[in-house]
Design a protein around this motif. Sequence first.
Motif, PDB file in Angstrom:
ATOM      1  N   ALA A 159       0.834  -1.206   0.000  1.00 43.65           N
ATOM      2  CA  ALA A 159       0.000   0.000   0.000  1.00 43.65           C
ATOM      3  C   ALA A 159       0.867   1.255   0.000  1.00 43.65           C
ATOM      4  O   ALA A 159       0.599   2.219  -0.730  1.00 43.65           O
ATOM      5  CB  ALA A 159      -0.931   0.000   1.209  1.00 43.65           C
ATOM      6  N   GLY A 160       1.931   1.247   0.798  1.00 46.07           N
ATOM      7  CA  GLY A 160       2.835   2.390   0.831  1.00 46.07           C
ATOM      8  C   GLY A 160       3.587   2.558  -0.479  1.00 46.07           C
ATOM      9  O   GLY A 160       3.744   3.680  -0.988  1.00 46.07           O
ATOM     10  N   ALA A 167       2.365   8.767  -6.830  1.00 48.00           N
ATOM     11  CA  ALA A 167       2.811  10.146  -6.690  1.00 48.00           C
ATOM     12  C   ALA A 167       3.961  10.454  -7.646  1.00 48.00           C
ATOM     13  O   ALA A 167       3.994  11.508  -8.281  1.00 48.00           O
ATOM     14  CB  ALA A 167       3.242  10.417  -5.247  1.00 48.00           C
ATOM     15  N   ALA A 168       4.908   9.516  -7.771  1.00 45.45           N
ATOM     16  CA  ALA A 168       6.041   9.724  -8.675  1.00 45.45           C
ATOM     17  C   ALA A 168       5.583   9.750 -10.123  1.00 45.45           C
ATOM     18  O   ALA A 168       6.086  10.533 -10.933  1.00 45.45           O
ATOM     19  CB  ALA A 168       7.075   8.618  -8.478  1.00 45.45           C
ATOM     20  N   LYS A 169       4.616   8.920 -10.474  1.00 41.87           N
ATOM     21  CA  LYS A 169       4.092   8.884 -11.837  1.00 41.87           C
ATOM     22  C   LYS A 169       3.425  10.199 -12.189  1.00 41.87           C
ATOM     23  O   LYS A 169       3.543  10.698 -13.307  1.00 41.87           O
ATOM     24  CB  LYS A 169       3.102   7.736 -11.973  1.00 41.87           C
ATOM     25  CG  LYS A 169       2.486   7.584 -13.358  1.00 41.87           C
ATOM     26  CD  LYS A 169       1.636   6.330 -13.406  1.00 41.87           C
ATOM     27  CE  LYS A 169       0.970   6.163 -14.766  1.00 41.87           C
ATOM     28  NZ  LYS A 169      -0.074   7.157 -14.997  1.00 41.87           N
ATOM     29  N   VAL A 189       5.661   0.413 -18.997  1.00 44.13           N
ATOM     30  CA  VAL A 189       5.151   1.140 -17.842  1.00 44.13           C
ATOM     31  C   VAL A 189       4.894   0.126 -16.752  1.00 44.13           C
ATOM     32  O   VAL A 189       4.095  -0.793 -16.945  1.00 44.13           O
ATOM     33  CB  VAL A 189       3.840   1.885 -18.183  1.00 44.13           C
ATOM     34  CG1 VAL A 189       3.261   2.543 -16.944  1.00 44.13           C
ATOM     35  CG2 VAL A 189       4.088   2.927 -19.265  1.00 44.13           C
ATOM     36  N   PRO A 190       5.551   0.190 -15.622  1.00 41.65           N
ATOM     37  CA  PRO A 190       5.392  -0.840 -14.604  1.00 41.65           C
ATOM     38  C   PRO A 190       3.984  -0.910 -14.080  1.00 41.65           C
ATOM     39  O   PRO A 190       3.348   0.110 -13.869  1.00 41.65           O
ATOM     40  CB  PRO A 190       6.369  -0.401 -13.488  1.00 41.65           C
ATOM     41  CG  PRO A 190       6.587   1.041 -13.724  1.00 41.65           C
ATOM     42  CD  PRO A 190       6.463   1.253 -15.204  1.00 41.65           C
ATOM     43  N   GLU A 191       3.496  -2.129 -13.869  1.00 43.28           N
ATOM     44  CA  GLU A 191       2.180  -2.302 -13.289  1.00 43.28           C
ATOM     45  C   GLU A 191       2.249  -2.078 -11.793  1.00 43.28           C
ATOM     46  O   GLU A 191       3.110  -2.589 -11.102  1.00 43.28           O
ATOM     47  CB  GLU A 191       1.663  -3.717 -13.559  1.00 43.28           C
ATOM     48  CG  GLU A 191       1.462  -3.977 -15.032  1.00 43.28           C
ATOM     49  CD  GLU A 191       1.019  -5.389 -15.259  1.00 43.28           C
ATOM     50  OE1 GLU A 191       0.507  -5.993 -14.305  1.00 43.28           O
ATOM     51  OE2 GLU A 191       1.184  -5.881 -16.380  1.00 43.28           O
ATOM     52  N   LEU A 192       1.310  -1.314 -11.329  1.00 39.05           N
ATOM     53  CA  LEU A 192       1.315  -0.994  -9.918  1.00 39.05           C
ATOM     54  C   LEU A 192       0.715  -2.141  -9.118  1.00 39.05           C
ATOM     55  O   LEU A 192      -0.198  -2.825  -9.569  1.00 39.05           O
ATOM     56  CB  LEU A 192       0.500   0.280  -9.671  1.00 39.05           C
ATOM     57  CG  LEU A 192       1.029   1.501 -10.410  1.00 39.05           C
ATOM     58  CD1 LEU A 192       0.132   2.696 -10.131  1.00 39.05           C
ATOM     59  CD2 LEU A 192       2.448   1.805  -9.988  1.00 39.05           C
ATOM     60  N   PRO A 193       1.199  -2.373  -7.903  1.00 41.50           N
ATOM     61  CA  PRO A 193       0.644  -3.442  -7.073  1.00 41.50           C
ATOM     62  C   PRO A 193      -0.812  -3.183  -6.767  1.00 41.50           C
ATOM     63  O   PRO A 193      -1.210  -2.051  -6.508  1.00 41.50           O
ATOM     64  CB  PRO A 193       1.500  -3.377  -5.787  1.00 41.50           C
ATOM     65  CG  PRO A 193       2.706  -2.600  -6.163  1.00 41.50           C
ATOM     66  CD  PRO A 193       2.293  -1.666  -7.244  1.00 41.50           C
ATOM     67  N   ARG A 194      -1.644  -4.213  -6.824  1.00 45.41           N
ATOM     68  CA  ARG A 194      -3.062  -4.095  -6.492  1.00 45.41           C
ATOM     69  C   ARG A 194      -3.279  -4.817  -5.169  1.00 45.41           C
ATOM     70  O   ARG A 194      -3.241  -6.030  -5.094  1.00 45.41           O
ATOM     71  CB  ARG A 194      -3.915  -4.711  -7.593  1.00 45.41           C
ATOM     72  CG  ARG A 194      -3.690  -4.049  -8.939  1.00 45.41           C
ATOM     73  CD  ARG A 194      -4.514  -4.680 -10.048  1.00 45.41           C
ATOM     74  NE  ARG A 194      -5.933  -4.404  -9.887  1.00 45.41           N
ATOM     75  CZ  ARG A 194      -6.829  -5.306  -9.554  1.00 45.41           C
ATOM     76  NH1 ARG A 194      -6.470  -6.548  -9.329  1.00 45.41           N
ATOM     77  NH2 ARG A 194      -8.100  -4.990  -9.422  1.00 45.41           N
ATOM     78  N   VAL A 195      -3.500  -4.071  -4.107  1.00 41.73           N
ATOM     79  CA  VAL A 195      -3.614  -4.638  -2.772  1.00 41.73           C
ATOM     80  C   VAL A 195      -5.037  -5.114  -2.555  1.00 41.73           C
ATOM     81  O   VAL A 195      -5.995  -4.346  -2.698  1.00 41.73           O
ATOM     82  CB  VAL A 195      -3.240  -3.594  -1.706  1.00 41.73           C
ATOM     83  CG1 VAL A 195      -3.355  -4.199  -0.313  1.00 41.73           C
ATOM     84  CG2 VAL A 195      -1.847  -3.076  -1.950  1.00 41.73           C
TER      85      VAL A 195
END
Length: 205
Positions: A159-160, A167-169, A189-195
């Motif tokens: 989550a963090g 924010a960086a994107k 484009v990296p896939e963001l973690p889905r929590v």
Amino acid sequence: MSSPAGRPRKPHTDGEPVPAPDFATRSFSREAARSAGDVTELLDLMWERTRHAAAAPASSSQLRLMYLVEGEEGVRMRAVCEQLAAAPPSVSRLCDRLQAIGFLERLPCPASGREVTLRLTAAGRLHLRHVRDQREAVLRQAVEAMSDTERHALAEGLAGLHARLVAAKGQDSHPVPTASPSADAAPTVPELPRVQASMRPTRMA
């Protein structure tokens, strides 16, 4: 790149476990970033293998474009080029292929007749749902083998990390290249973690 003990660091493969970070000799942030990179490389291999096994109609590059369009309904083509850091002809070819298989549609931009907007079709959204279901099934099997403490720490950490990457994107901007050798050669484009909600840590008093 060297290991904490000074030995050369072997490239990670999907047949080897990711080594636990050595916090005794490295900074927390460096080791955490390195471990996250190892996991990302492993997941990339697993996702591609799953995609080929299922004979998925969309390539990895096309999936990345679909994720962007899904996140911003009616996004302009130029904005997609900027976010992918890809030349317009390359993105246009990706869109042609997705439109041909019924996953994407182009619409006139209401604010500018010279631009087009992109929107996923119902079939495109359904395909992304199937892709995520397959990937989450693989992740769930690994997560369920972890202890409660490990799962809570993982959920909190992801989550963090997700918040910082988003924010960086948002702060990053890429110039649109004027040429690209092929549609599938666009930078990733990296896939963001889905929590998952079930993985979130319980609130501590």
